[in-house]
Design an enzyme around this catalytic site. Structure first.
Site: not given
Lengths: 256, 240, 291
Positions: C32, C241, C244, C266, C272
């Site tokens: 980080g 979606c 899909c 997607c 997808c």
């Protein structure tokens, strides 16, 4: 009684020029001290040395901390000093824009110090912010407005609320009424007097306005060319000045 | 309660050729609880100067000024402030307050300063204002806009709000009508009765005769009432 | 395609790659923390992923299989040009299938298919400093990081709630890493935030213009900042979606005509396509998965 703040031999030079030299005094809990002097007399330098914004060349600033008793804030670690700056100390700048986040709402400005010491409940933070806005006579309905939409006097009061929300014990003020209309000044002074009394605050107020110190300060320190030339009870220094410079200063004020 | 010994006062005017003006020398006096003492003497004799020294407003060059066990000539500012808050009251001739603060709060402030709750302090303030015939419609206004007589009465109400064990009164009955003069004199008598030690300046001879137990002529402490005194009076006025 | 002999492997010279690898190792050692590095001029403009490209160049080996996505898609200009860049300068194999890739460079998304050990995800980062918009002084923000003074980050969330009634920050949502550094996860949707933590893959973040690299080693603790009474929520459009029928993937809204017609698909094209190949059909393809 232990002094809340004990300043010993504070000296700050800017090259060959003296900012302030060998300043010493004790400030006790509940005391309000004024520092007066003309521009360049070293009063702001002294204030910044005491508040940890400037590192003095010599001297100590011993603060009676809650947890560990008297500690020299000049030699303590930076995280500790910055923590003091968010909790037990407050600093009110002359220009509210130096002390506020202008892009953040009034509530966010007040809440910042709470969040800085770990507050993580939005509802509580907001309630406290609203409470403090009311205490400094800002309408609670302005809590989501940015300080850019506030008048100068309101900005200054918001700055005070933002500083006092964590219940500090020592407040440093740099010309807190400078640049405000006279009528706005009076209201601010009355507010500050009430807060100082009700919260038992100690304060150090730097100003060139003798009327401000007469109303707010218990005691007074007069500076000239970086040196303290006189100090004592405020009304005594103003009504029976002993030093030539103080006599000049007092007699130079225009009477209304 | 109030005890002065060998107190002297000079003013050094650094910006006027460092002129040194001797105002008072070798002042000794004592005021017991329940006693009221009048300071007398011609204008310029140093009555106000002496009173200001007892209040800690002027600094003594030498001697001891003891009020309630504290020596004001030596005390730290915070000790003097505590003394003024709890022990030593002062009714001056001039009202000096923060502009825009309502009269009621001005009068209640000395009580708030010693920790009396807001409501109780205001109740006491209302009693005093009513007693001194300040119309109720004025209570919520700032006294800065009042007439001289009204300001003087607000000043007296403020001075008598807290029962100080020692009090200094500078011309408390000046510019008052008969009715209000009577109220003020009875306030002084009540303060004496509860044991306050009082020092006052009264030009009003009848008032002085009524409330004061004895008089002290300040001119006997004045070193050769000379040309200096006028300068001092002028100086005092400009400082006030 | 063979690598052009005029270029060193993966475009950058070996000294530069070493310098970047040192920054990456330091970043991995202090999860980080923003490590400064001497960002190089790349043959593409800032904002096109110069930071990500330099990190990818430093970690790629000839055996790697490289995938690039831009907003989840393998076939946008930016993704295609970066993929082509490394095909030509490093000669590495490329793929669009998430599970087959060993190094994935991404802009603004984390793939839907869970990452695995041995994979490296390289993020392109425009502004690495999460405190920037409230505290413009770099000297001050560095100090705030070093002293762990993060109250200001919550001021930003406070402002969100006070203005919108909820935390409206929906991308680049700040996180705290291993209870120490507050980090900007790059402009990924906050839907992806839960995937940052406890991830088996190595995650590297490169900011070219700002000259910063930071990193999350595998299985790092990553917590999205929030308030007790306004907890963090990973949100997405409330639709399946259209192609899909997936109900668990992050969706893009696509405008399909001039009369306000739209569909949700997607954003992860590979995910997808994989589902469609497996026989799933969304409502816009007339499938039975339609809601």
């Amino acid at each position: 009684m232990t002094p809340l703040l004990s300043v010993q031999g504070i000296t700050k030079r800017y090259g060959a020029h003296i900012g302030c030299a060998d300043v010493s005094f004790d400030l006790y809990p509940g005391e309000v001290m004024g520092i007066v002097g003309e521009s360049g007399s070293g009063k702001s330098t002294l204030l910044n040395c005491m508040a940890g914004h400037l590192r003095p060349d010599a001297g100590s600033v011993v603060f009676d901390t809650r947890g560990h008793g008297p500690r020299d804030t000049v030699t303590m670690s930076e995280p500790e000093r910055r923590m003091l700056g968010r909790t037990d100390w407050a600093f009110v700048h002359q220009h509210a824009r130096d002390g506020l986040r202008m892009g953040v709402s009034a509530g966010g400005n007040v809440g910042e110090r709470l969040m800085a010491v770990g507050a993580r409940h939005y509802g509580d933070i907001r309630d406290k912010a609203v409470d403090w806005l009311e205490r400094v006579e800002i309408d609670a309905g302005r809590v989501d407005d940015r300080p850019t939409t506030f008048s100068g006097g309101m900005q200054q009061r918001l700055q005070i609320a933002r500083n006092l929300v964590t219940g500090p014990r020592l407040v440093f003020m740099d010309e807190p009424t400078g640049g405000l209309d006279v009528s706005v000044q009076a209201r601010l002074l009355d507010l500050l007097r009430g807060l100082v009394r009700d919260m038992g605050l100690s304060a150090i107020i730097v100003t060139h306005d003798l009327a401000v110190v007469r109303l707010l300060a218990d005691r007074l320190m007069v500076m000239k060319d970086g040196l303290v030339v006189e100090n004592g009870l405020t009304d005594q220094v103003l009504d029976d000045p002993q030093h030539a410079y103080t006599q000049l200063l007092v007699s130079s004020v225009l009477q209304v | 309660m109030i005890d002065l010994s060998n107190v002297s006062k000079t003013f050094t005017l650094h910006n006027q050729g460092s002129a040194v003006i001797e105002v008072l020398s070798d002042v000794s006096l004592t005021v017991a609880p329940g006693e009221c003492v009048a300071l007398t003497g011609a204008s310029g004799a140093g009555k106000s100067t002496l009173m200001r020294m007892i209040y800690g407003n002027y600094r003594a060059q030498s001697g001891v000024i003891r009020v309630g066990g504290v020596d004001l000539a030596q005390a730290e500012p915070r000790e003097i402030i505590r003394l003024r808050r709890e022990v030593l009251g002062y009714v001056s001739q001039f009202l000096r307050v923060v502009p825009r603060v309502p009269t009621l709060d001005v009068v209640a402030e000395p009580l708030r300063a010693v920790g009396v709750g807001s409501d109780e302090a205001r109740t006491r303030a209302k009693e005093l204002l009513a007693q001194l015939n300040i119309p109720e419609r004025l209570w919520s206004l700032s006294p800065t806009t009042f007439s001289g007589g009204e300001q003087q009465r607000v000043n007296i109400a403020r001075g008598f709000a807290h029962p100080y064990p020692a009090m200094l009164l500078d011309e408390p009955t000046a510019s008052l009508d008969a009715a209000n003069r009577e109220v003020v004199l009875s306030l002084i008598e009540a303060a004496k009765a509860r044991g306050a030690a009082i020092i006052g300046i009264f030009h009003d001879e009848a008032a002085r005769a009524r409330v004061c137990d004895r008089e002290i002529d300040v001119s006997r402490f004045t070193p050769g009432l000379s040309s200096g005194s006028e300068a001092v009076e002028r100086y005092n006025e400009s400082a006030a | 395609m063979t690598p052009s002999s005029e270029y060193n492997f993966a475009y950058l010279d070996e000294q530069t790659k070493r310098m970047i690898r040192r920054a990456i190792l330091k970043g991995l050692a202090i999860p980080g923390y923003q490590v400064p590095f001497a960002s190089r001029e790349m043959p593409m403009p800032y904002g096109w992923g110069t930071g990500g490209v330099q990190v990818s160049a430093a970690v790629l080996t000839p055996d790697d299989r490289f995938k690039v996505i831009d907003q989840g898609a393998d076939d946008t200009t930016n993704a295609v040009s970066i993929r082509t860049f490394f095909e030509r300068t490093a000669g590495v194999a490329t793929t669009t299938a998430t599970p087959e890739a060993t190094v994935i460079q991404t802009r603004h998304r984390i793939p839907e298919v869970p990452l695995t050990e041995g994979q490296i995800l390289v993020y392109q980062v425009p502004i690495p400093e999460p405190l920037r918009f409230l505290e413009p002084r770099e000297s001050e923000t560095r100090k705030m990081h070093s002293l762990e003074e993060y109250g200001l980050m919550h001021v930003k969330l406070y402002e969100d709630i006070s203005r919108h009634g909820h935390i409206a920050t929906s991308y680049a949502y700040p996180v705290k890493v291993e209870a120490r550094y507050v980090m900007d996860p790059s402009p990924i949707p906050k839907f992806d935030n839960p995937k940052l933590g406890d991830c088996p893959a190595i995650q590297l973040f490169g900011a070219g213009r700002e000259q910063r690299i930071y990193a999350l080693p595998p299985y790092t603790q990553v917590v999205s900042l929030d308030f007790e009474d306004h907890p963090f929520e990973a949100s997405k459009a409330d639709h399946p979606c259209g192609l899909c029928g997936a109900e668990d993937s992050y969706l893009d809204e696509v405008i399909v005509d001039d009369s306000g017609g739209r569909m949700f698909v997607c954003s992860d094209t590979d995910y997808c396509e994989g589902r469609q190949a497996a026989g799933h059909r969304g409502k816009d393809l007339g499938g039975k998965d339609a809601a």
